[in-house]
Structures are given as C-alpha cells and as structure tokens.
Design an enzyme around this catalytic site. Sequence first.
Site, mmCIF file in Angstrom:
data_model
loop_
_atom_site.group_PDB
_atom_site.id
_atom_site.type_symbol
_atom_site.label_atom_id
_atom_site.label_comp_id
_atom_site.label_asym_id
_atom_site.label_seq_id
_atom_site.Cartn_x
_atom_site.Cartn_y
_atom_site.Cartn_z
ATOM 1 N N CYS A 37 0.749 -1.280 0.081
ATOM 2 C CA CYS A 37 0.121 -0.523 0.205
ATOM 3 C C CYS A 37 1.092 1.965 -0.241
ATOM 4 O O CYS A 37 1.850 1.394 0.646
ATOM 5 C CB CYS A 37 -0.893 -0.223 1.199
ATOM 6 S SG CYS A 37 -1.789 -1.510 1.777
ATOM 7 N N HIS A 75 18.251 -35.573 -12.562
ATOM 8 C CA HIS A 75 17.597 -36.006 -11.102
ATOM 9 C C HIS A 75 16.218 -35.921 -10.798
ATOM 10 O O HIS A 75 15.786 -35.868 -10.318
ATOM 11 C CB HIS A 75 18.220 -35.486 -9.928
ATOM 12 C CG HIS A 75 19.251 -36.410 -9.680
ATOM 13 N ND1 HIS A 75 19.876 -37.117 -9.013
ATOM 14 C CD2 HIS A 75 20.641 -34.708 -9.952
ATOM 15 C CE1 HIS A 75 21.119 -37.069 -9.686
ATOM 16 N NE2 HIS A 75 22.062 -35.976 -9.823
ATOM 17 N N TRP A 121 -2.870 -2.438 -1.812
ATOM 18 C CA TRP A 121 -2.290 -3.655 -2.451
ATOM 19 C C TRP A 121 -3.216 -5.264 -1.478
ATOM 20 O O TRP A 121 -2.996 -5.438 -0.058
ATOM 21 C CB TRP A 121 -0.810 -4.204 -2.209
ATOM 22 C CG TRP A 121 -0.530 -4.771 -2.743
ATOM 23 C CD1 TRP A 121 0.170 -5.680 -4.039
ATOM 24 C CD2 TRP A 121 0.527 -6.240 -1.993
ATOM 25 N NE1 TRP A 121 0.072 -6.572 -4.086
ATOM 26 C CE2 TRP A 121 0.295 -7.196 -3.372
ATOM 27 C CE3 TRP A 121 0.066 -6.600 -0.629
ATOM 28 C CZ2 TRP A 121 0.922 -8.159 -2.839
ATOM 29 C CZ3 TRP A 121 0.706 -8.066 -0.727
ATOM 30 C CH2 TRP A 121 1.337 -8.694 -1.593
ATOM 31 N N ASN A 171 -1.231 1.092 5.711
ATOM 32 C CA ASN A 171 -0.215 0.081 5.727
ATOM 33 C C ASN A 171 0.141 -0.925 6.599
ATOM 34 O O ASN A 171 0.920 -0.292 7.378
ATOM 35 C CB ASN A 171 0.582 1.582 4.802
ATOM 36 C CG ASN A 171 1.778 0.238 4.091
ATOM 37 O OD1 ASN A 171 1.424 -0.906 4.183
ATOM 38 N ND2 ASN A 171 3.412 0.926 3.924
ATOM 39 N N GLY A 172 -0.297 -1.640 6.386
ATOM 40 C CA GLY A 172 0.457 -2.861 6.955
ATOM 41 C C GLY A 172 -0.581 -4.195 7.126
ATOM 42 O O GLY A 172 -1.712 -3.677 6.939
ATOM 43 N N LYS A 183 13.314 -12.336 -12.845
ATOM 44 C CA LYS A 183 13.081 -11.624 -13.809
ATOM 45 C C LYS A 183 12.007 -11.759 -14.278
ATOM 46 O O LYS A 183 11.378 -11.240 -14.246
ATOM 47 C CB LYS A 183 14.385 -10.518 -14.413
ATOM 48 C CG LYS A 183 14.300 -9.794 -14.663
ATOM 49 C CD LYS A 183 14.738 -8.998 -12.843
ATOM 50 C CE LYS A 183 14.472 -9.001 -12.018
ATOM 51 N NZ LYS A 183 14.358 -8.423 -10.950
ATOM 52 N N ARG A 213 5.400 0.652 -6.393
ATOM 53 C CA ARG A 213 4.084 -0.271 -5.035
ATOM 54 C C ARG A 213 3.759 -1.488 -4.835
ATOM 55 O O ARG A 213 3.486 -2.514 -4.178
ATOM 56 C CB ARG A 213 4.373 0.666 -3.890
ATOM 57 C CG ARG A 213 5.206 1.743 -3.438
ATOM 58 C CD ARG A 213 4.509 2.790 -2.182
ATOM 59 N NE ARG A 213 4.609 1.498 -1.155
ATOM 60 C CZ ARG A 213 5.478 1.885 -0.266
ATOM 61 N NH1 ARG A 213 6.761 2.124 -0.147
ATOM 62 N NH2 ARG A 213 5.314 0.963 1.147
ATOM 63 N N GLU A 246 18.023 -15.623 -10.481
ATOM 64 C CA GLU A 246 18.082 -14.170 -10.154
ATOM 65 C C GLU A 246 17.017 -13.519 -11.783
ATOM 66 O O GLU A 246 16.066 -13.612 -12.161
ATOM 67 C CB GLU A 246 18.795 -13.471 -10.651
ATOM 68 C CG GLU A 246 18.884 -11.402 -10.592
ATOM 69 C CD GLU A 246 17.458 -11.013 -9.404
ATOM 70 O OE1 GLU A 246 16.715 -11.883 -9.144
ATOM 71 O OE2 GLU A 246 16.677 -9.791 -9.934
ATOM 72 N N LYS A 297 7.080 -3.615 -4.680
ATOM 73 C CA LYS A 297 7.740 -2.876 -4.669
ATOM 74 C C LYS A 297 8.576 -3.386 -3.247
ATOM 75 O O LYS A 297 9.813 -3.971 -3.346
ATOM 76 C CB LYS A 297 8.446 -1.885 -5.273
ATOM 77 C CG LYS A 297 9.470 -1.761 -5.040
ATOM 78 C CD LYS A 297 10.176 -1.635 -6.591
ATOM 79 C CE LYS A 297 12.075 -0.785 -6.627
ATOM 80 N NZ LYS A 297 12.686 -2.015 -7.507
ATOM 81 N N GLU A 340 8.465 -12.476 -13.328
ATOM 82 C CA GLU A 340 7.915 -11.589 -12.218
ATOM 83 C C GLU A 340 7.337 -10.370 -13.558
ATOM 84 O O GLU A 340 5.940 -10.201 -13.112
ATOM 85 C CB GLU A 340 8.880 -10.547 -11.911
ATOM 86 C CG GLU A 340 8.978 -10.943 -10.526
ATOM 87 C CD GLU A 340 10.353 -10.192 -9.852
ATOM 88 O OE1 GLU A 340 10.188 -10.024 -8.688
ATOM 89 O OE2 GLU A 340 11.250 -9.546 -10.639
HETATM 90 C C1 G6P Z 1 9.849 -7.593 -3.282
HETATM 91 C C2 G6P Z 1 10.338 -7.146 -4.787
HETATM 92 C C3 G6P Z 1 11.755 -7.241 -5.181
HETATM 93 C C4 G6P Z 1 12.017 -7.783 -4.032
HETATM 94 C C5 G6P Z 1 11.532 -8.178 -2.688
HETATM 95 C C6 G6P Z 1 13.173 -7.892 -1.510
HETATM 96 O O1 G6P Z 1 9.160 -8.873 -3.525
HETATM 97 O O2 G6P Z 1 9.128 -7.286 -5.908
HETATM 98 O O3 G6P Z 1 11.859 -7.183 -6.223
HETATM 99 O O4 G6P Z 1 13.895 -8.748 -4.317
HETATM 100 O O5 G6P Z 1 10.354 -7.376 -2.380
HETATM 101 O O6 G6P Z 1 12.661 -6.344 -1.736
HETATM 102 P P1 G6P Z 1 13.924 -5.720 -0.616
HETATM 103 O O7 G6P Z 1 13.331 -4.399 -0.740
HETATM 104 O O8 G6P Z 1 13.888 -6.097 0.709
HETATM 105 O O9 G6P Z 1 15.150 -5.442 -1.999
#
Ligand code: G6P
Length: 608
Positions: free
Chosen positions: A2, A504, A75, A101-102, A485, A27, A481, A603, A488
Amino acid sequence: MCGIAGYIGKQQAAPIILDGLSRLEYRGYDSAGVAVYDGERIHMEKAQGRLRVLEELTQHGATMPGFCGIGHTRWATHGSPSDTNAHPHMNESNSIAVVHNGIIENYAQLKQRLLNKGYHFASETDTEVLVHMLTEYYNGDPVEAIEKVMHRVEGSYALGIMFLDHPHHIYAARKDSPLIVGESSDGKFIASDVPAILQYTRTVYYMENEEIACLSTEHTRFFNVDGEPIQKTPVTIDWDIHAAEKGGFEHFMLKEIHEQPKAIKDTISPRIKDGDIDLSEIGMSDEELLSFHKITIVACGSAYHSGVTGRYVLEDLARIPTEADLASEFRYRNPIYDAGTLVIVVSQSGETADSLAALRDAKAHGCKVLAIVNVVGSSIAREADAVLYTWAGPEIAVATTKAYSCQIAAFYLLALKFARLRSTITPERFQTLLDALSCLPGQVESLLAQKEKIQFFANHYLATEHIFFIGRGIDYALCLEASLKLKEISYIHSEAYAAGELKHGTISLMENGTLVIAVATQDALYPKTVSNIVEVKTRGAFVMAVTTLQHPEMEKCADYVLYVPKTAAPFMDSLAIVPLQLFAYYVSLGRGLDVDKPRNLAKSVTVE
Ligand code: G6P
C-alpha cells in the site's frame, strides 16, 4: 504494498495527493481512494483498479475541493480488491477517516469485541477495526485516541488519519511500516516514500516506530506512544527529481537497466582507495571484521539471489563459511547463532518485513548485523550495526535490476575486503581482482549495445509457456535471478536449476522445442555445463547459451548464443545478468504487459 499520501496546506489537496499516489504506483496496488475535508464534511472517493480510474472519477482531483486530505493505494491482504475494501475507511458517522499500510494481526479478536459493542463493519479489511477503535476512544483529543489504539493493536501499520472535529489537521502514526512527513513553505505532507513528495519538498522527517505526528498548516508536532511530545530533526533529501522520472525511456525498468554502469560505479568507486578496499564508512573496524568466523546472509526475492552470489564469492575468495537464507524461512527455523557470526541483511528498500524481523532476531541473539541497503534512512539501515549502502539511486520498476547489480557489487567489495584481511588470496590476485572490479561499469555499458539482438530473440519466445535456466556455481546463482526476472514481468512459468541437478528429475520435463537458457561463464565448469546442454538438446530442447567471447565453439552446441565480455570469474554475474534482464524486459514488452507494475507484485513488501 500500500501507498499513503496526505497533504495539508495552501493548495487544493486532492490533485497533490493523487500526484503523490501516482509516484507510489511502483509499490503495487489494486485499488485507490482519497478523502478530503471540503469545508463541511469529509468527502471520500474510492475505486478498484488503476489510479487512473480514480483520477477520471474525480477529474484529477478537481471535483474534490479542500486543502486537507489523505489518500491510499491498496495492495489487498484482508478482503479482495474492491471499491468497498479500498481505503480510506470511515466510521459510521463519517467523522473519522483512516488510511493504513500494514497488517493488524489481532484484528479478529478486536473485531469480535467491536461487533459485541454494536459497531457495524462495512468492509472485510483489518483496517476497519482501527476506525471503530478510534471512534470508541475519541474524547476530543485525537492524539490520545490514537495512543490508546496503538497500545491495543498488534501488527504493523503506517496510518494517515483525519478527524472531522479537527478539520485542519492530519494525524499519522507508524509501527514497522514506512512513513515520512514532509514540510514545505506551502504545506505539510505524509507519504510512504520520498518520491511521492519530492517535487514539493526535500525536507523530510522519518517517523520512527510507535511515533505519532500531528500536521497543521502552522505546525508539525511529534509524540511518542504515551502522548509525550518529542523533538525530531528533519533531513534534507539530495535525490535528483529526474531520478524518479522515466527520462525518455519507455519504462522505468529499461531506464534502470541502462543506469547500471553508473550505479555499479557509484557503489564500487568510492570504496577503492590507494589500491585497497576502504570500508571504514560502514561502522565496523578491520579487527571486528576479522573476528567473524562465519557469515549468514538473509534476504528476500532478488536481494536473496544477490546473497546466493555473495555466498559463492565470499567462500571462494575469503574462505569464510557462508550461508544464504530466505528471511521468511530463516526467522522461523530457530537458527543457530553465535557471537562469531556476522549476519548480513540485504534489502533494496530497507523495509521488507521478513528481512527486518530476521535482523531484529539476530540482534536479539547478540549477533552483529551488517545491512546492504539502498534506501538511506530506511528501517533496516537504521537498525543494523553497520551499513554498506548500494548507491543505485531510486528504483521505481517493481522488478529490480540496478539495485540487484549493486548488491552483488557490494558482495564483491566485502569478499575482497575479507580476503585481504584473512590473507586468503595473494597480493597479486587481489590487485588483479581490484582492476577487474573497476572495469565492470564499462563492460556493462558495452553489453547494453546488444539490445536489438536480444529483442529479436525475445520476440520469438513470446508465446512460450515454460522456460528453464541452468548453470553451475555463480552461474546458477545468476539463473535464480534471471528466472525470477522473467516470470515476474512476463508471467511465463520459468525455473532455475543447478545444471548438474537436471538429471535428477527435471530432465523429464524436456520436450521438443522446450526453451532452455544455459549460462556458462565459468571456465572451470564450462565442460560440465556443455555436457548438460547436450543432455537437454538430445531430448529436444532449444538452447540459448550465455557465455564469454572466449567460447565461440559454443555455437556448435547451443542453438543461439549471447556473448558477454570476460571479467574475473567471481564477478561474471555482473555481466551475464544484463542480457537476461533485457530478455525478460523484451518478452514482457512483446506480450503487451505492464512491465513496470506487474500484476500482484509489490516493490516493497512491508507485510509478512
Ligand atoms: C519484493 C520485490 C522484489 C525484491 C523483494 C525484496 O518482492 O518485488 O523485487 O527483491 O521484495 O525487497 P528488498 O527491498 O528487501 O530488496
């Protein structure tokens, strides 16, 4: 997660709040709402969906007169995305409005108690208990009512609150969810993050846990959870406003991919001095660093993947036992701490709930915590014993690129520092690695020129349903990673496997035409990965390989090859990730998706 924005001042509030919310869109959210005091009542508008729905509904705020208001992008956690569940939430007499938010963890008990007392709930949210509790405790003094609520709720919250009785004030409170207060000559602001208010002011107060703020046009006052006034000092934000804008790129993600050479340089260069690694700024002496005999890296998402790379590089160069764990697992697995363990928490935002909880747990067990963080003044940065900042600048796209690249660069610095202190590499090798580190930004720059080639390849795979990434050692860390990516932002199912593990089980998934992206940047492991490529090709896979320019023979084995320049083996992830970030970007673009704001993602994940 949020986003909160609020304004009180000389200008019309709603357009400023909507503008602030739009800058928090990164966010992640699924509905939005605004409440403004219009001189008579608290006027509220809410809408499910993108912010533009609310903007159209209110003609960009024009239909909501008034100089004091709060807004929110939601969110969903408790209750599905809907107009009703969107914030703000108001009490039955429309005299108190709340954005949150929370997560309120004890909301079920609180709700039952309020229901027993005759309060009616309009939404399915946990937030609504706060509204009714404020109503119950309010006796003319908003700060006292907020205090009482804070003493009774468990969980995390950043709150923006308006009371009809005090129409020229905004109240705010925070615990474990970020919230800032801004001041300009024109007005006062509350926001979840700096970009929301950057175009209006650079003077910012970071609210600490269990603090309350009261904003009016004349004053900004702060109180502790017992209602006692406290003094806070503002900080001046030195970000360039353009850092939070697209600057001619179609998407923030593409812009941020292109900013990597500078971001890596800004992270590395100030720490290389006189042929050595200088980390004196972080707040841990060489003696202290030498005293650790083990490292535990804890993080979430891409930050965790940077930690997996960090583990390989630290163990390889510094010969220090290192483990990397997901913060959400680590905090509940009853980890074994001892005083000789350095816990490294990695986070772009510095606000990720699980990472923050892991940090607190480690500290409570007497461990020293070093944070690798991008956002100055964030909770993780403030609570850690030492901080190694990544200087990526503001990152707006939900899918991280430049912050991840800076995180792995920060691990290279740490690995070299530990290696030097522990004498695990020769002075000559140290110098070679230092030189290699300094060349990384230029090499990343050269890779960006391959864009068209990658877009061409990506366009052939827009309809694919499954993609497998394989690699060994740090190539495997990189695959984790690269796969994240891709999934996502493209919504294509993808998996990363240690190449040697394929046989395996996973190899049973290989069919004619299955796309496998094989990363083979490590000379020592190259023949092994080539064998794994042959294994999947034999089962019909189409293989795109990422390798160094030193291996043109890869073309005999793989169907398509992307070449990256060579650097020292431990640093190859910095180069090999770039084409794979671009690949994910172009697949998402080609599929017509919302590259910067993928569905369901946030985010900054400030709830568990
Ligand atoms: C969310 C974001 C990711 C990020 C992760 C950790 O899931 O979408 O891109 O890697 O949080 O976030 P941070 O701010 O702790 O790196």
